[in-house]
Design a protein around this motif. Sequence first.
Motif, PDB file in Angstrom:
ATOM      1  N   ALA A  19       0.830  -1.209   0.000  1.00  8.99           N
ATOM      2  CA  ALA A  19       0.000   0.000   0.000  1.00  8.99           C
ATOM      3  C   ALA A  19       0.862   1.255   0.000  1.00  8.99           C
ATOM      4  O   ALA A  19       0.593   2.205  -0.756  1.00  8.99           O
ATOM      5  CB  ALA A  19      -0.922  -0.006   1.217  1.00  8.99           C
ATOM      6  N   PRO A 111      -5.704  -1.618  10.479  1.00 11.03           N
ATOM      7  CA  PRO A 111      -6.516  -1.758   9.272  1.00 11.03           C
ATOM      8  C   PRO A 111      -7.505  -2.909   9.454  1.00 11.03           C
ATOM      9  O   PRO A 111      -7.100  -4.060   9.639  1.00 11.03           O
ATOM     10  CB  PRO A 111      -5.484  -2.072   8.187  1.00 11.03           C
ATOM     11  CG  PRO A 111      -4.330  -2.679   8.911  1.00 11.03           C
ATOM     12  CD  PRO A 111      -4.378  -2.212  10.332  1.00 11.03           C
ATOM     13  N   GLN A 113      -9.506  -5.407   8.137  1.00 10.56           N
ATOM     14  CA  GLN A 113      -9.767  -6.192   6.933  1.00 10.56           C
ATOM     15  C   GLN A 113      -9.146  -7.572   7.127  1.00 10.56           C
ATOM     16  O   GLN A 113      -8.239  -7.745   7.950  1.00 10.56           O
ATOM     17  CB  GLN A 113      -9.171  -5.503   5.699  1.00 10.56           C
ATOM     18  CG  GLN A 113      -9.432  -6.175   4.366  1.00 10.56           C
ATOM     19  CD  GLN A 113     -10.900  -6.392   4.097  1.00 10.56           C
ATOM     20  OE1 GLN A 113     -11.480  -7.375   4.570  1.00 10.56           O
ATOM     21  NE2 GLN A 113     -11.528  -5.471   3.346  1.00 10.56           N
ATOM     22  N   PHE A 123      -6.556  -1.017  -0.877  1.00 11.51           N
ATOM     23  CA  PHE A 123      -6.345  -0.470   0.463  1.00 11.51           C
ATOM     24  C   PHE A 123      -7.118   0.824   0.682  1.00 11.51           C
ATOM     25  O   PHE A 123      -7.429   1.174   1.818  1.00 11.51           O
ATOM     26  CB  PHE A 123      -4.856  -0.249   0.728  1.00 11.51           C
ATOM     27  CG  PHE A 123      -4.423  -0.721   2.089  1.00 11.51           C
ATOM     28  CD1 PHE A 123      -3.846  -1.966   2.268  1.00 11.51           C
ATOM     29  CD2 PHE A 123      -4.620   0.076   3.209  1.00 11.51           C
ATOM     30  CE1 PHE A 123      -3.457  -2.404   3.527  1.00 11.51           C
ATOM     31  CE2 PHE A 123      -4.236  -0.359   4.471  1.00 11.51           C
ATOM     32  CZ  PHE A 123      -3.657  -1.596   4.621  1.00 11.51           C
ATOM     33  N   ARG A 124      -7.438   1.528  -0.384  1.00 10.18           N
ATOM     34  CA  ARG A 124      -8.132   2.808  -0.221  1.00 10.18           C
ATOM     35  C   ARG A 124      -9.525   2.613   0.380  1.00 10.18           C
ATOM     36  O   ARG A 124     -10.106   3.548   0.922  1.00 10.18           O
ATOM     37  CB  ARG A 124      -8.228   3.548  -1.551  1.00 10.18           C
ATOM     38  CG  ARG A 124      -6.881   3.907  -2.170  1.00 10.18           C
ATOM     39  CD  ARG A 124      -6.849   5.376  -2.589  1.00 10.18           C
ATOM     40  NE  ARG A 124      -6.955   6.295  -1.476  1.00 10.18           N
ATOM     41  CZ  ARG A 124      -5.916   6.791  -0.795  1.00 10.18           C
ATOM     42  NH1 ARG A 124      -4.695   6.458  -1.116  1.00 10.18           N
ATOM     43  NH2 ARG A 124      -6.104   7.647   0.206  1.00 10.18           N
ATOM     44  N   THR A 125     -10.082   1.415   0.271  1.00 11.93           N
ATOM     45  CA  THR A 125     -11.417   1.145   0.821  1.00 11.93           C
ATOM     46  C   THR A 125     -11.369   0.571   2.231  1.00 11.93           C
ATOM     47  O   THR A 125     -12.417   0.387   2.849  1.00 11.93           O
ATOM     48  CB  THR A 125     -12.179   0.158  -0.080  1.00 11.93           C
ATOM     49  OG1 THR A 125     -11.535  -1.134  -0.015  1.00 11.93           O
ATOM     50  CG2 THR A 125     -12.214   0.627  -1.514  1.00 11.93           C
ATOM     51  N   ILE A 126     -10.186   0.285   2.733  1.00  9.79           N
ATOM     52  CA  ILE A 126     -10.052  -0.386   4.030  1.00  9.79           C
ATOM     53  C   ILE A 126     -10.093   0.636   5.167  1.00  9.79           C
ATOM     54  O   ILE A 126      -9.306   1.593   5.185  1.00  9.79           O
ATOM     55  CB  ILE A 126      -8.741  -1.186   4.091  1.00  9.79           C
ATOM     56  CG1 ILE A 126      -8.777  -2.326   3.067  1.00  9.79           C
ATOM     57  CG2 ILE A 126      -8.498  -1.735   5.491  1.00  9.79           C
ATOM     58  CD1 ILE A 126      -7.491  -3.114   2.977  1.00  9.79           C
ATOM     59  N   SER A 149      -5.481   5.193   2.537  1.00  8.95           N
ATOM     60  CA  SER A 149      -6.896   4.841   2.694  1.00  8.95           C
ATOM     61  C   SER A 149      -7.770   6.090   2.703  1.00  8.95           C
ATOM     62  O   SER A 149      -7.336   7.164   3.120  1.00  8.95           O
ATOM     63  CB  SER A 149      -7.106   4.063   3.998  1.00  8.95           C
ATOM     64  OG  SER A 149      -8.477   3.852   4.263  1.00  8.95           O
ATOM     65  N   ASP A 150      -9.025   5.896   2.277  1.00  2.44           N
ATOM     66  CA  ASP A 150     -10.001   6.990   2.309  1.00  2.44           C
ATOM     67  C   ASP A 150     -10.962   6.846   3.485  1.00  2.44           C
ATOM     68  O   ASP A 150     -11.943   7.583   3.571  1.00  2.44           O
ATOM     69  CB  ASP A 150     -10.817   7.004   1.006  1.00  2.44           C
ATOM     70  CG  ASP A 150      -9.961   7.304  -0.210  1.00  2.44           C
ATOM     71  OD1 ASP A 150      -9.020   8.108  -0.085  1.00  2.44           O
ATOM     72  OD2 ASP A 150     -10.227   6.718  -1.281  1.00  2.44           O
ATOM     73  N   SER A 151     -10.689   5.899   4.378  1.00  2.00           N
ATOM     74  CA  SER A 151     -11.626   5.592   5.462  1.00  2.00           C
ATOM     75  C   SER A 151     -10.864   5.530   6.786  1.00  2.00           C
ATOM     76  O   SER A 151     -10.301   4.491   7.148  1.00  2.00           O
ATOM     77  CB  SER A 151     -12.329   4.254   5.178  1.00  2.00           C
ATOM     78  OG  SER A 151     -13.300   3.962   6.139  1.00  2.00           O
TER      79      SER A 151
END
Length: 255
Positions: A19, A111, A113, A123-126, A149-151
């Motif tokens: 990532a 993270p 997941q 990884f941006r959704t995790i 990540s965006d979250s």
Amino acid sequence: MVKVVIIGSGNVAQHLIAAFQNAPNSGTEIKLVQVYSRQIATVSHLVELAKITTEWDALMEADLYIIAVSDDAISLVDAALPFKNRLVVHTSGSVPLNALNDENRKGVFYPLQTFTKNKAVDFRTIPICLESENATDFQLLNKVAKSISDSIFAINSQQRKALHVAAVFVNNFTNHLYQIGEEICQDHQVPFDILKPLITETANKIMVLSPQDAQTGPAKRADAVTIEAHEAFLSNENHLNIYKILTQSIQHNGK
């Protein structure tokens, strides 16, 4: 530039390495400067050899050290770090922040997941759950987390433990139920693939409905005739016990 060192070579460590290596601002705002691994070959396919070390004394100076090892190894790794007053975080869902020693500043970079080696993830959704002892360190963790990540969520140790337990139910236990379903299919020469569209639809429904509203089936309908027929059909005692427990839980939840 924020310099990051990852300590570990397992599933979480490898996905974090990838990532950071693939992040749009890699090498500019956030830079993975080093990876510690007991065996170079474990991570040499992810990062250049010059960035890998097997020696504690060779750890580079960095702004953030991410311990990505198994829960029972965190304290051993933490105790081996040859420096003081630097920001050290772990990636565990169940280990509290205060499990890290007081030689360094503490934090968590979790993270949420399920990770499998050699299976790529976006990884941006995790979701990444962050915790620190002070606001300054949190700002740094937040900046690093946002680079991959965006979250991002501020989650304390007690909340993280709750999330981890909930994750066991929705992930590990659910997957075990898939395994039981596959065993029942195999015992009766039915392809498990027939169930996959149902699995997908059920997972998709909870993206727009609450799990309670999405619940269907004989237990939800209080269909005693079907429940009794299912219980009579199940010859595996373990499968039968799980069926009864889950049926009772669904019925209790509906009251």
